[in-house]
Write an enzyme that holds these catalytic residues in place. Structure first.
Site, PDB file in Angstrom:
ATOM      1  N   LYS A   1     -24.244  41.204  11.717  1.00  0.00           N
ATOM      2  CA  LYS A   1     -24.419  40.822  13.113  1.00  0.00           C
ATOM      3  C   LYS A   1     -23.257  41.281  13.995  1.00  0.00           C
ATOM      4  O   LYS A   1     -23.220  40.949  15.174  1.00  0.00           O
ATOM      5  CB  LYS A   1     -24.517  39.300  13.223  1.00  0.00           C
ATOM      6  CG  LYS A   1     -25.500  38.628  12.279  1.00  0.00           C
ATOM      7  CD  LYS A   1     -25.361  37.116  12.425  1.00  0.00           C
ATOM      8  CE  LYS A   1     -26.133  36.349  11.374  1.00  0.00           C
ATOM      9  NZ  LYS A   1     -25.974  34.895  11.526  1.00  0.00           N
TER      10      LYS A   1
ATOM     11  N   ARG B   1     -22.665  31.190  -7.478  1.00  0.00           N
ATOM     12  CA  ARG B   1     -22.466  29.985  -6.658  1.00  0.00           C
ATOM     13  C   ARG B   1     -23.381  28.869  -7.162  1.00  0.00           C
ATOM     14  O   ARG B   1     -24.404  29.104  -7.793  1.00  0.00           O
ATOM     15  CB  ARG B   1     -22.799  30.276  -5.192  1.00  0.00           C
ATOM     16  CG  ARG B   1     -22.055  31.457  -4.586  1.00  0.00           C
ATOM     17  CD  ARG B   1     -20.605  31.164  -4.366  1.00  0.00           C
ATOM     18  NE  ARG B   1     -19.909  32.296  -3.771  1.00  0.00           N
ATOM     19  CZ  ARG B   1     -19.679  32.432  -2.466  1.00  0.00           C
ATOM     20  NH1 ARG B   1     -20.103  31.502  -1.612  1.00  0.00           N
ATOM     21  NH2 ARG B   1     -19.022  33.479  -1.999  1.00  0.00           N
TER      22      ARG B   1
ATOM     23  N   PRO C   1     -27.406  36.551  17.979  1.00  0.00           N
ATOM     24  CA  PRO C   1     -28.407  37.518  17.541  1.00  0.00           C
ATOM     25  C   PRO C   1     -28.198  37.914  16.088  1.00  0.00           C
ATOM     26  O   PRO C   1     -27.065  37.924  15.582  1.00  0.00           O
ATOM     27  CB  PRO C   1     -28.154  38.718  18.476  1.00  0.00           C
ATOM     28  CG  PRO C   1     -27.468  38.145  19.663  1.00  0.00           C
ATOM     29  CD  PRO C   1     -26.656  37.003  19.156  1.00  0.00           C
ATOM     30  N   GLU C   2     -29.289  38.240  15.404  1.00  0.00           N
ATOM     31  CA  GLU C   2     -29.206  38.635  14.007  1.00  0.00           C
ATOM     32  C   GLU C   2     -29.249  40.156  13.910  1.00  0.00           C
ATOM     33  O   GLU C   2     -29.253  40.859  14.922  1.00  0.00           O
ATOM     34  CB  GLU C   2     -30.328  37.952  13.223  1.00  0.00           C
ATOM     35  CG  GLU C   2     -30.247  36.434  13.314  1.00  0.00           C
ATOM     36  CD  GLU C   2     -31.327  35.704  12.519  1.00  0.00           C
ATOM     37  OE1 GLU C   2     -31.766  36.227  11.477  1.00  0.00           O
ATOM     38  OE2 GLU C   2     -31.733  34.613  12.960  1.00  0.00           O
TER      39      GLU C   2
ATOM     40  N   ARG D   1     -23.344  32.150  28.857  1.00  0.00           N
ATOM     41  CA  ARG D   1     -22.716  30.967  28.255  1.00  0.00           C
ATOM     42  C   ARG D   1     -21.246  31.177  27.900  1.00  0.00           C
ATOM     43  O   ARG D   1     -20.586  30.245  27.432  1.00  0.00           O
ATOM     44  CB  ARG D   1     -23.514  30.557  27.008  1.00  0.00           C
ATOM     45  CG  ARG D   1     -24.951  30.149  27.341  1.00  0.00           C
ATOM     46  CD  ARG D   1     -25.783  29.935  26.101  1.00  0.00           C
ATOM     47  NE  ARG D   1     -27.166  29.592  26.437  1.00  0.00           N
ATOM     48  CZ  ARG D   1     -28.173  29.571  25.568  1.00  0.00           C
ATOM     49  NH1 ARG D   1     -27.960  29.883  24.293  1.00  0.00           N
ATOM     50  NH2 ARG D   1     -29.389  29.251  25.968  1.00  0.00           N
TER      51      ARG D   1
ATOM     52  N   ARG E   1     -29.399  22.733  12.313  1.00  0.00           N
ATOM     53  CA  ARG E   1     -30.455  23.601  12.813  1.00  0.00           C
ATOM     54  C   ARG E   1     -31.768  23.121  12.219  1.00  0.00           C
ATOM     55  O   ARG E   1     -31.873  22.002  11.746  1.00  0.00           O
ATOM     56  CB  ARG E   1     -30.164  25.059  12.424  1.00  0.00           C
ATOM     57  CG  ARG E   1     -29.029  25.679  13.215  1.00  0.00           C
ATOM     58  CD  ARG E   1     -28.679  27.067  12.737  1.00  0.00           C
ATOM     59  NE  ARG E   1     -27.844  27.035  11.548  1.00  0.00           N
ATOM     60  CZ  ARG E   1     -27.282  28.103  11.004  1.00  0.00           C
ATOM     61  NH1 ARG E   1     -27.485  29.288  11.547  1.00  0.00           N
ATOM     62  NH2 ARG E   1     -26.531  28.001   9.932  1.00  0.00           N
TER      63      ARG E   1
END
Length: 303
Positions: A61, A179, A2-3, A117, A289
């Site tokens: 999260k 970055r 979940p976010e 899970r 993803r």
């Protein structure tokens, strides 16, 4: 996993139902649910029994409960994983399927950790000073008790999220521009900015009209700030309706699902028209993803 909006929805429920309650006993029903704890199941149970929940907290999260008694305080860190649920039930009510941990509360309720899970779990951790406390420490004062914030040691490396009182947008923009990586990778890096996962990253990139493969050090600070603002806005909108649910595995403490999937502009909309320009949305592979974007509004950078 979940976010931020989903985890914040759970935190709010715990704040309403658990904060102020004393934990009387804890029963671990599956060893994997405490595999991150440094001791055995009995050690986790003994560390929690008799303690009162003093606060329900979150960073990005990551979720934890502050617990304390007259001699000790600690953090109960909760990993929701892919399917973890923190549910409130009356003592004696039928057990939920996949119940992994049961904590009896003094008011006659139980805090139950349900995880189909078994990727999630609980562990008890020590508090450490928040390493992300800004130089202007007063800006990071905890609104509840007016003291400088502390975090569980195991998540001290996690950066503040946009809803954190100590969040510094300018510092985050500088870290991102320092970055040399794809902007979506930077947005998902929880050591730069926390709380944003794959769903809300795609939504923020769509709002900011950016393709996720744009390189961070080629973006203007103003554009990165726009992206952070977009991520903040989309997560705030999701929080209003309890987060995003695509199946029954994400629910709040009362077992209710979120409804934000009905408002998604990018994620999961492959083959559908862009809500802004009408072009057909596309799906691309990204870090094992999927990414969803508009080929017109979010043009791929030239190689």
């Amino acid at each position: 996993m979940p976010e931020l909006p989903e985890v914040e929805t759970v935190r709010l429920g715990l704040a309403d139902h658990v904060v102020g309650q004393r934990i009387t006993t804890v029963e671990v029903l599956h060893p994997r649910a405490v595999r991150r704890h440094a001791g055995e199941s009995a050690d986790l149970a003994s560390r929690l029994a008799g303690k009162t929940v003093t606060a329900a907290r979150r960073r990005g999260k990551y979720l934890w409960l502050d617990v304390a008694d007259d001699t000790d305080d600690a953090a109960l860190v909760v990993h929701l994983g892919m399917s973890g649920q923190m549910l409130i039930a009356r003592a004696g009510a039928p057990d939920h399927t996949h119940l992994r941990i049961r904590a009896q509360l003094a008011d006659g309720n139980e805090l139950r950790f349900v995880d189909q899970r078994t990727f999630g779990g609980w562990h008890v951790d020590e508090h450490v000073p928040d390493p992300f406390t800004p130089e202007n420490a007063s800006a990071a004062m905890d609104s509840d008790d007016g003291v400088l914030p502390r975090v569980p040691a195991s998540i001290a490396h996690i950066a503040p999220d946009p809803f954190d009182p100590g969040f510094d947008t300018s510092a985050v923009v500088a870290r991102i521009r320092a970055r040399h990586t794809e902007i979506k990778r930077a947005l998902l890096d929880q050591t730069i900015i926390s709380g944003v996962g794959n769903i809300y990253a795609d939504e923020a990139l769509w709002l900011a009209r950016l393709h996720g493969t744009r390189v961070t050090d080629t973006l203007a600070p103003k554009k990165i700030r726009e992206l952070i603002d977009a991520a903040t806005d989309v997560m705030a909108q999701a929080l209003k309706v309890g987060g995003t649910s695509f199946d029954a595995l994400y629910v709040n403490v009362n077992g209710q699902s979120g409804y934000f999937e009905r408002s998604l502009n990018a994620y999961g909309r492959e083959g559908q028209p862009c809500r802004r320009c009408g072009r057909i949305m596309r799906r691309e592979h990204f870090m094992n993803r999927s990414s969803f974007s508009c080929p017109q509004c979010q043009r791929r950078p030239r190689m």
